[in-house]
Scaffold this active site. Structure first.
Site, PDB file in Angstrom:
ATOM      1  N   LYS B  58      35.544  47.087  41.210  1.00 29.98           N
ATOM      2  CA  LYS B  58      35.314  45.902  41.342  1.00 29.98           C
ATOM      3  C   LYS B  58      34.616  45.589  42.572  1.00 29.98           C
ATOM      4  O   LYS B  58      35.938  45.668  43.593  1.00 29.98           O
ATOM      5  CB  LYS B  58      36.187  44.751  40.257  1.00 29.98           C
ATOM      6  CG  LYS B  58      35.366  43.996  40.905  1.00 29.98           C
ATOM      7  CD  LYS B  58      36.269  42.408  39.899  1.00 29.98           C
ATOM      8  CE  LYS B  58      36.093  40.975  39.523  1.00 29.98           C
ATOM      9  NZ  LYS B  58      36.463  40.359  38.358  1.00 29.98           N
ATOM     10  N   SER B 133      35.232  37.950  35.277  1.00 31.46           N
ATOM     11  CA  SER B 133      33.875  38.369  35.751  1.00 31.46           C
ATOM     12  C   SER B 133      34.088  39.932  36.194  1.00 31.46           C
ATOM     13  O   SER B 133      33.075  39.834  36.858  1.00 31.46           O
ATOM     14  CB  SER B 133      34.697  37.310  37.080  1.00 31.46           C
ATOM     15  OG  SER B 133      35.899  38.643  37.262  1.00 31.46           O
ATOM     16  N   SER B 157      39.500  37.973  32.992  1.00 32.23           N
ATOM     17  CA  SER B 157      37.720  38.485  33.454  1.00 32.23           C
ATOM     18  C   SER B 157      38.184  39.700  33.579  1.00 32.23           C
ATOM     19  O   SER B 157      37.501  40.448  33.623  1.00 32.23           O
ATOM     20  CB  SER B 157      37.756  38.088  35.495  1.00 32.23           C
ATOM     21  OG  SER B 157      37.472  36.632  35.087  1.00 32.23           O
TER      22      SER B 157
END
EC number: 6.3.5.7
Lengths: 97, 449
Positions: B58, B133, B157
């Protein structure tokens, strides 16, 4: 609760955000709606409940006080938008506004 | 055999047996990325690897020498000068970073649409969101663009995009994994965790990345343990708590059908079901959005365009909204009514779980009230988007671990079963997940791209 345009302007200043007039209007409406939803927390009786800020229960987690390698000056300055003679260039503190 | 179909544990075994080389492994994933990344927008940066086990990271996790934007315009040219602790630990296990995964800006969002670099698409349906996210991390694993990925989870997330994309996602207990090098969003909630192709993979990656770290003082000293008497084939002796509050208004009937079938399967595998109650669930979203936004407003104050990054005007709309909300709730005159009040309700939410866990070993329910929604559907109504976090934020506030395991489909889209464990007991939810996974075929379903 409802946030007035004046309150939103004050919060934006505290947050150091330069918001446009249309942003201020939008956030005034959206934050008022969000805060009205959040106001349901007032229905919960909490006078005898301690707040939780950290779930680990750890406190005063110290590390040994010793000198260890850290970023070089070059690495620390690598991402600086502006630098001068090995220093960060900052904004003026007294000239602002 | 398609190399990119293999799980992490299968890949390691195949490399040991010399079925293919690391160079062949990397070239297979590079090829796959070349085929699908332009339509998915899952990776913002692709690194030309030819050795190691290729994984996606990420883009909010710092990678030395590799651009790390957090999905924000404000960090469009930021190159970290050090690795996050989790990155150093993965490198020590012969992992190579093949891609930096797209995400909602500074991990703020439930759909992946808040990235300054465009939304990621759901591999199962390109007109739908992948969740957020950790949008790119989930889509990349689902589309076989990497062996596994790392995401971060503050209020869902990792688990929610894992559920939306049909992969396994684990949010460890708060304090299990060092947060050092992950850009701080809400410091009392943030955790790094894996998104993987199997539950066994999630266990292995957690073992690699967890453990004490002198750079994160909230990281606990105790190591992760695997209990020898854990559940392996049957769930006999396991007590499964089903919270009645997780099956109320707002839960999509099709999702409910899939989740109930999965719970029945747990019972068929020998588990004993018990109804439990988490009475403060209805206050969790309100509590979360005050605590999270307050911590966000404080953490993002560091973006002053002096040491790194550009002007604060470059923050996107959702980031500004949360900074505003948090600044308000921490401001003089409102601090006690909002921030402290939310912290007190947080105690009640945490106690709900402690009481429920007196009657059970794991708690199960849905990860999200619906399957992945259409791109653009909720962008104009922030509150509507926040309410989708109703099942993922309570465990985050309590600091307990949560696992999303593929458990079926509703309207052709994947659904994840949410398994919640006691604080620091990832072992039990992982072993229940493993038993469930071995008894079902859901994790073998792949999107047709």
């Amino acid at each position: 609760m409802k946030l007035t345009l004046e309150q939103v302007k004050k919060v934006a200043k505290l947050a150091k955000l330069n918001l446009s007039e249309s942003e201020l209007a939008k956030y005034s409406e959206q934050l008022s709606k969000i805060l009205s939803y959040i106001d349901q927390l007032n229905k919960v009786e909490t006078s005898k409940i301690d707040p939780t800020y950290n779930v680990t229960g750890l406190s005063n987690a110290f590390s040994p006080d010793e000198i260890r390698p850290s970023l070089t000056q070059k690495a620390a300055l690598f991402n600086a938008p502006q630098q001068d003679k090995g220093f960060f260039v900052t904004k003026g503190v007294f000239q602002e506004e | 055999m398609d190399i990119t179909d293999l799980t992490l544990t299968q890949t390691i075994k195949a490399l040991e047996n010399k079925q293919f080389t690391e160079a062949e492994l990397n070239s297979a994933y590079q090829k796959r990325i070349g085929q699908v990344n332009s339509s998915l927008n899952a990776f913002l940066e692709v690194i030309d690897t030819n050795s190691g086990i290729p994984v996606g990271i990420k883009d909010i996790i710092s990678t030395k020498g590799i651009k790390t934007t957090a999905g924000s315009k404000i960090l469009s040219s930021y190159i970290p000068q050090y690795n996050a602790t989790v990155i150093d630990r993965l490198i020590a296990q012969n992992v190579s970073i093949i891609g930096k995964a797209n995400n909602d800006e500074f991990a703020m969002g439930s759909s992946g649409e808040n990235s300054a670099y465009g939304p990621t698409k759901n591999p199962w349906d390109l007109t739908r969101v992948p969740g957020g996210s950790s949008s790119g991390s989930a889509a990349a694993v689902a589309a076989n663009m990497c062996v596994f990925s790392l995401g971060t989870d503050t209020g869902g997330s990792i688990r929610q995009p894992a559920s939306f994309c049909g992969v396994v996602g684990l949010k460890p207990s708060y304090g299990r994994v060092s947060r050092y090098g992950a850009m701080s969003m809400a410091s009392s909630l943030d955790q790094i965790g894996p998104l993987t192709k199997s539950v066994a993979d999630a266990r292995l990656v957690l073992d690699w990345i967890s453990g004490p770290d002198e750079y994160d003082s909230n990281c606990i000293k105790k190591r992760l343990t695997t209990n020898d008497s854990r559940f392996t084939k049957s769930l006999k002796g396991l007590r499964v708590g089903v919270p009645k509050e997780y099956f109320g208004v707002g839960l999509d009937p099709e999702v409910e059908r899939v989740i109930k079938a999965a719970i029945k399967q747990l019972a068929d595998l020998g588990a004993e079901l018990a109804e439990v109650s988490l009475p403060h669930t209805e206050y969790a979203v309100a509590t979360y959005y005050i605590i999270m936004a307050s911590e966000v407003s404080s953490n993002l104050a560091r973006f002053d365009a002096i040491r790194f990054g550009s002007d604060r005007g470059d923050f996107g709309a959702e980031v500004k909204r949360r900074i505003m909300l948090g600044t308000f709730s921490l401001s003089s005159g409102y601090y006690d009514a909002y921030f402290t009040k939310a912290a007190r309700v947080r105690t009640l939410i945490k106690q709900d779980f402690e009481k429920a866990f007196e009657k059970c070993d794991v708690i199960v329910g849905p990860v999200s009230p619906t399957v992945a929604w259409k791109l653009g559907e909720k962008v104009d109504d922030p509150l509507k988007m926040y309410l989708m976090d109703v099942y993922t934020v309570p465990p985050s506030l309590a600091g307990i671990p949560g696992l999303s395991v593929p458990c079926g489909f509703a309207d052709g889209m994947p659904v994840g079963l949410h398994l919640l464990g006691k604080y620091m007991d990832e072992d039990t939810i992982l072993s229940v997940g493993e038993v469930y996974e071995q008894a079902t075929k859901w994790h073998q379903e792949k999107p047709k791209l």
